[in-house]
Design a protein around this motif. Structure first.
Motif, PDB file in Angstrom:
ATOM      1  N   THR A  22       0.848  -1.191   0.000  1.00  0.00           N
ATOM      2  CA  THR A  22       0.000   0.000   0.000  1.00  0.00           C
ATOM      3  C   THR A  22       0.886   1.245   0.000  1.00  0.00           C
ATOM      4  O   THR A  22       2.036   1.210   0.426  1.00  0.00           O
ATOM      5  CB  THR A  22      -0.908   0.073   1.245  1.00  0.00           C
ATOM      6  OG1 THR A  22      -0.089   0.249   2.398  1.00  0.00           O
ATOM      7  CG2 THR A  22      -1.775  -1.166   1.379  1.00  0.00           C
ATOM      8  N   TYR A  24       0.027   5.842   0.165  1.00  0.00           N
ATOM      9  CA  TYR A  24      -1.041   6.850   0.205  1.00  0.00           C
ATOM     10  C   TYR A  24      -0.520   8.243  -0.126  1.00  0.00           C
ATOM     11  O   TYR A  24      -1.277   9.212  -0.108  1.00  0.00           O
ATOM     12  CB  TYR A  24      -1.692   6.875   1.601  1.00  0.00           C
ATOM     13  CG  TYR A  24      -1.907   5.484   2.166  1.00  0.00           C
ATOM     14  CD1 TYR A  24      -3.056   4.751   1.844  1.00  0.00           C
ATOM     15  CD2 TYR A  24      -0.951   4.877   2.975  1.00  0.00           C
ATOM     16  CE1 TYR A  24      -3.238   3.470   2.339  1.00  0.00           C
ATOM     17  CE2 TYR A  24      -1.122   3.597   3.473  1.00  0.00           C
ATOM     18  CZ  TYR A  24      -2.260   2.902   3.145  1.00  0.00           C
ATOM     19  OH  TYR A  24      -2.432   1.623   3.636  1.00  0.00           O
ATOM     20  N   LEU A  41      -1.109  -0.441  -3.954  1.00  0.00           N
ATOM     21  CA  LEU A  41      -2.529  -0.352  -3.612  1.00  0.00           C
ATOM     22  C   LEU A  41      -2.764   0.894  -2.762  1.00  0.00           C
ATOM     23  O   LEU A  41      -2.186   1.025  -1.681  1.00  0.00           O
ATOM     24  CB  LEU A  41      -2.961  -1.601  -2.825  1.00  0.00           C
ATOM     25  CG  LEU A  41      -4.369  -1.546  -2.213  1.00  0.00           C
ATOM     26  CD1 LEU A  41      -5.443  -1.501  -3.305  1.00  0.00           C
ATOM     27  CD2 LEU A  41      -4.613  -2.739  -1.294  1.00  0.00           C
ATOM     28  N   GLY A  43      -5.013   1.753  -0.606  1.00  0.00           N
ATOM     29  CA  GLY A  43      -6.074   1.052   0.124  1.00  0.00           C
ATOM     30  C   GLY A  43      -6.926   2.023   0.918  1.00  0.00           C
ATOM     31  O   GLY A  43      -6.454   3.085   1.343  1.00  0.00           O
ATOM     32  N   ASP A  44      -8.179   1.598   1.157  1.00  0.00           N
ATOM     33  CA  ASP A  44      -8.993   2.436   2.048  1.00  0.00           C
ATOM     34  C   ASP A  44      -8.528   2.247   3.504  1.00  0.00           C
ATOM     35  O   ASP A  44      -9.035   2.895   4.417  1.00  0.00           O
ATOM     36  CB  ASP A  44     -10.496   2.194   1.871  1.00  0.00           C
ATOM     37  CG  ASP A  44     -10.913   0.769   2.170  1.00  0.00           C
ATOM     38  OD1 ASP A  44     -10.035  -0.080   2.455  1.00  0.00           O
ATOM     39  OD2 ASP A  44     -12.130   0.487   2.118  1.00  0.00           O
ATOM     40  N   SER A  45      -7.504   1.390   3.691  1.00  0.00           N
ATOM     41  CA  SER A  45      -6.826   1.319   4.992  1.00  0.00           C
ATOM     42  C   SER A  45      -6.244   2.674   5.348  1.00  0.00           C
ATOM     43  O   SER A  45      -5.816   2.888   6.483  1.00  0.00           O
ATOM     44  CB  SER A  45      -5.717   0.259   4.961  1.00  0.00           C
ATOM     45  OG  SER A  45      -4.866   0.468   3.851  1.00  0.00           O
ATOM     46  N   ASP A  83      -8.631   1.669  -4.107  1.00  0.00           N
ATOM     47  CA  ASP A  83      -9.816   1.067  -3.480  1.00  0.00           C
ATOM     48  C   ASP A  83     -11.065   1.892  -3.709  1.00  0.00           C
ATOM     49  O   ASP A  83     -11.028   3.129  -3.612  1.00  0.00           O
ATOM     50  CB  ASP A  83      -9.596   0.970  -1.962  1.00  0.00           C
ATOM     51  CG  ASP A  83      -9.217  -0.428  -1.512  1.00  0.00           C
ATOM     52  OD1 ASP A  83      -9.367  -1.380  -2.309  1.00  0.00           O
ATOM     53  OD2 ASP A  83      -8.760  -0.565  -0.361  1.00  0.00           O
ATOM     54  N   LYS A 113     -10.222  -1.580  -6.873  1.00  0.00           N
ATOM     55  CA  LYS A 113     -10.491  -2.781  -6.060  1.00  0.00           C
ATOM     56  C   LYS A 113     -11.775  -2.580  -5.290  1.00  0.00           C
ATOM     57  O   LYS A 113     -12.040  -1.474  -4.798  1.00  0.00           O
ATOM     58  CB  LYS A 113      -9.329  -3.050  -5.090  1.00  0.00           C
ATOM     59  CG  LYS A 113      -9.600  -4.228  -4.151  1.00  0.00           C
ATOM     60  CD  LYS A 113      -8.345  -4.712  -3.422  1.00  0.00           C
ATOM     61  CE  LYS A 113      -7.975  -3.963  -2.201  1.00  0.00           C
ATOM     62  NZ  LYS A 113      -9.013  -3.884  -1.147  1.00  0.00           N
ATOM     63  N   HIS A 137     -11.871  -8.593  -3.752  1.00  0.00           N
ATOM     64  CA  HIS A 137     -11.308  -8.719  -2.386  1.00  0.00           C
ATOM     65  C   HIS A 137     -12.265  -9.599  -1.579  1.00  0.00           C
ATOM     66  O   HIS A 137     -13.420  -9.225  -1.359  1.00  0.00           O
ATOM     67  CB  HIS A 137     -11.180  -7.300  -1.792  1.00  0.00           C
ATOM     68  CG  HIS A 137     -10.529  -7.237  -0.441  1.00  0.00           C
ATOM     69  ND1 HIS A 137      -9.952  -6.082   0.049  1.00  0.00           N
ATOM     70  CD2 HIS A 137     -10.364  -8.155   0.544  1.00  0.00           C
ATOM     71  CE1 HIS A 137      -9.471  -6.304   1.253  1.00  0.00           C
ATOM     72  NE2 HIS A 137      -9.710  -7.553   1.592  1.00  0.00           N
ATOM     73  N   VAL A 180      -7.770 -10.378  -4.052  1.00  0.00           N
ATOM     74  CA  VAL A 180      -7.086 -10.310  -2.764  1.00  0.00           C
ATOM     75  C   VAL A 180      -7.810 -11.238  -1.790  1.00  0.00           C
ATOM     76  O   VAL A 180      -9.041 -11.224  -1.705  1.00  0.00           O
ATOM     77  CB  VAL A 180      -7.088  -8.853  -2.208  1.00  0.00           C
ATOM     78  CG1 VAL A 180      -6.660  -8.817  -0.744  1.00  0.00           C
ATOM     79  CG2 VAL A 180      -6.161  -7.968  -3.041  1.00  0.00           C
ATOM     80  N   GLU A 182      -7.947 -11.977   2.161  1.00  0.00           N
ATOM     81  CA  GLU A 182      -7.487 -11.427   3.442  1.00  0.00           C
ATOM     82  C   GLU A 182      -7.950 -12.278   4.611  1.00  0.00           C
ATOM     83  O   GLU A 182      -9.150 -12.594   4.733  1.00  0.00           O
ATOM     84  CB  GLU A 182      -8.010  -9.977   3.598  1.00  0.00           C
ATOM     85  CG  GLU A 182      -7.573  -9.342   4.918  1.00  0.00           C
ATOM     86  CD  GLU A 182      -7.779  -7.840   4.997  1.00  0.00           C
ATOM     87  OE1 GLU A 182      -8.175  -7.218   3.990  1.00  0.00           O
ATOM     88  OE2 GLU A 182      -7.535  -7.286   6.087  1.00  0.00           O
ATOM     89  N   ILE A 203      -3.082 -11.667   2.024  1.00  0.00           N
ATOM     90  CA  ILE A 203      -2.675 -10.887   3.193  1.00  0.00           C
ATOM     91  C   ILE A 203      -3.255 -11.665   4.381  1.00  0.00           C
ATOM     92  O   ILE A 203      -4.472 -11.706   4.587  1.00  0.00           O
ATOM     93  CB  ILE A 203      -3.127  -9.406   3.114  1.00  0.00           C
ATOM     94  CG1 ILE A 203      -2.823  -8.649   4.425  1.00  0.00           C
ATOM     95  CG2 ILE A 203      -4.577  -9.229   2.706  1.00  0.00           C
ATOM     96  CD1 ILE A 203      -2.793  -7.140   4.299  1.00  0.00           C
ATOM     97  N   VAL A 213       0.401  -8.930  -0.332  1.00  0.00           N
ATOM     98  CA  VAL A 213       0.238  -7.494  -0.114  1.00  0.00           C
ATOM     99  C   VAL A 213       0.355  -7.223   1.383  1.00  0.00           C
ATOM    100  O   VAL A 213      -0.075  -8.050   2.196  1.00  0.00           O
ATOM    101  CB  VAL A 213      -1.105  -6.967  -0.681  1.00  0.00           C
ATOM    102  CG1 VAL A 213      -2.314  -7.666  -0.106  1.00  0.00           C
ATOM    103  CG2 VAL A 213      -1.245  -5.439  -0.474  1.00  0.00           C
ATOM    104  N   VAL A 215       0.245  -3.674   4.270  1.00  0.00           N
ATOM    105  CA  VAL A 215       0.129  -2.233   4.513  1.00  0.00           C
ATOM    106  C   VAL A 215       1.527  -1.763   4.912  1.00  0.00           C
ATOM    107  O   VAL A 215       2.144  -2.334   5.815  1.00  0.00           O
ATOM    108  CB  VAL A 215      -0.896  -1.962   5.638  1.00  0.00           C
ATOM    109  CG1 VAL A 215      -0.858  -0.511   6.103  1.00  0.00           C
ATOM    110  CG2 VAL A 215      -2.304  -2.349   5.172  1.00  0.00           C
TER     111      VAL A 215
HETATM  112  O1  KIV Z   1      -7.168  -1.224   2.239  1.00  0.00           O
HETATM  113  C1  KIV Z   1      -6.203  -2.004   2.173  1.00  0.00           C
HETATM  114  O2  KIV Z   1      -5.053  -1.667   2.485  1.00  0.00           O
HETATM  115  C2  KIV Z   1      -6.461  -3.352   1.708  1.00  0.00           C
HETATM  116  C3  KIV Z   1      -5.392  -4.368   1.928  1.00  0.00           C
HETATM  117  C4  KIV Z   1      -5.342  -4.744   3.357  1.00  0.00           C
HETATM  118  C5  KIV Z   1      -5.544  -5.531   1.037  1.00  0.00           C
HETATM  119  O3  KIV Z   1      -7.510  -3.626   1.222  1.00  0.00           O
END
Ligand code: KIV
Length: 275
Positions: A22, A24, A41, A43-45, A83, A113, A137, A180, A182, A203, A213, A215
């Motif tokens: 990931t 950002y 990625l 990610g919405d993380s 995401d 994703k 996912h 993915v 998880e 993951i 993958v 984070v």
């Molecule tokens: O949002 C994210 O970082 C994810 C990963 C954990 C796969 O979806």
């Protein structure tokens, strides 16, 4: 070399492992891209590790576009996957296509994703038909955290394992180019991986998946709120950062930073005119 959906397809055919991390922001994405990772990625993380939310539910399309665009500006070779946030695709097929389109046009994503199995296959199909590559996912899908009742390993019962396998087949049929997995038991992830033509990216799903993958804050030891079992800390950057911040405070406090080497000069003649 630029990574595309074809890189993913060929890696699966050749049995070569895929890497995804990931990111950002621009600076981190640049480092990850230069390290040769296949895919970044967004990610919405980011809801957790960047914005400090408890979960990903509050993340918006604007958040994803803002961070996705920063990452896309840095990624020269990695495929940028962005995401789709909560409620940007669950509401309707129309919303899904419009929002996936925004991520491509405004964030310059290379793929999107989204979370879910059979129930989101109409959305996957429509987005793919619009010419947008989709990563699916499955397993622990954090946008459904309230439905799961917490962050728990998925697919442990016979029924849940069969459902996950069915969902994997369904998202492949709907046109996803990758999935993915998880927080899924490794033996189940192995069956899914062997049964699919598209690559699986794990993951917390063991090492038989076609790729992995993580984070990046987790793998660098920069996020201490919660560390899942599947995380390996490849470096303790969090500690290094904290040491540097402390040293900065100390040097500013005692007046040893900035030093002469950090100063700009001006001619004595100009200075003499100021008195
Ligand atoms: O949002 C994210 O970082 C994810 C990963 C954990 C796969 O979806």
């Amino acid at each position: 070399m630029k990574n595309t959906v074809l890189t993913f397809k060929q890696a699966k055919e050749k049995g070569e492992k895929l890497t995804m991390l990931t990111a950002y922001d621009y600076s981190t994405a640049k480092l990850i891209d230069e390290a040769g990772v296949n895919s970044i990625l967004v990610g919405d993380s980011l809801g957790n590790v960047i914005l400090g939310y408890e979960n990903t539910i509050s993340v918006t399309m604007e958040d994803m576009i803002h961070h996705g665009a920063a990452v896309a500006r840095a990624a020269k070779n990695a495929l940028v996957v962005v995401d789709m946030p909560f409620m940007s695709y669950q509401t309707s097929v129309y919303d899904a296509v419009v929002n996936a389109g925004r991520l491509m046009k405004e964030a310059k994503a290379g793929a999107v994703k989204l979370e879910g199995g059979k129930e989101v296959c109409p959305q996957i199909q429509a987005i793919v038909q619009a010419g947008i590559p989709v990563v699916a996912h499955l397993g622990l899908t954090p946008q459904s955290i309230h439905a799961f009742g917490g962050f728990k390993v998925q697919g442990k019962t016979e029924e849940a394992a069969k459902k996950l396998l069915d969902d994997a087949m369904a998202v492949q049929k709907a046109g996803a180019f990758c999935v993915v997995l998880e927080c899924v038991p490794a033996k189940l992830a192995e069956i899914v991986t062997k049964g699919l033509e598209i690559p699986t990216i794990g993951i917390g799903a063991g090492n038989v998946c076609d790729g992995q993958v993580l984070v990046y804050q987790d793998m660098l030891g920069m996020f201490s709120d919660f560390t899942p079992k599947f995380v390996k800390k490849f470096a303790n950057v969090g500690e290094i950062m904290k040491e540097a911040f402390t040293a900065y405070c100390k040097e500013v406090g005692e007046g040893s930073f900035p030093g002469e080497e950090h100063e700009y000069t001006i001619s004595d003649h100009v200075i003499s005119k100021l008195y």
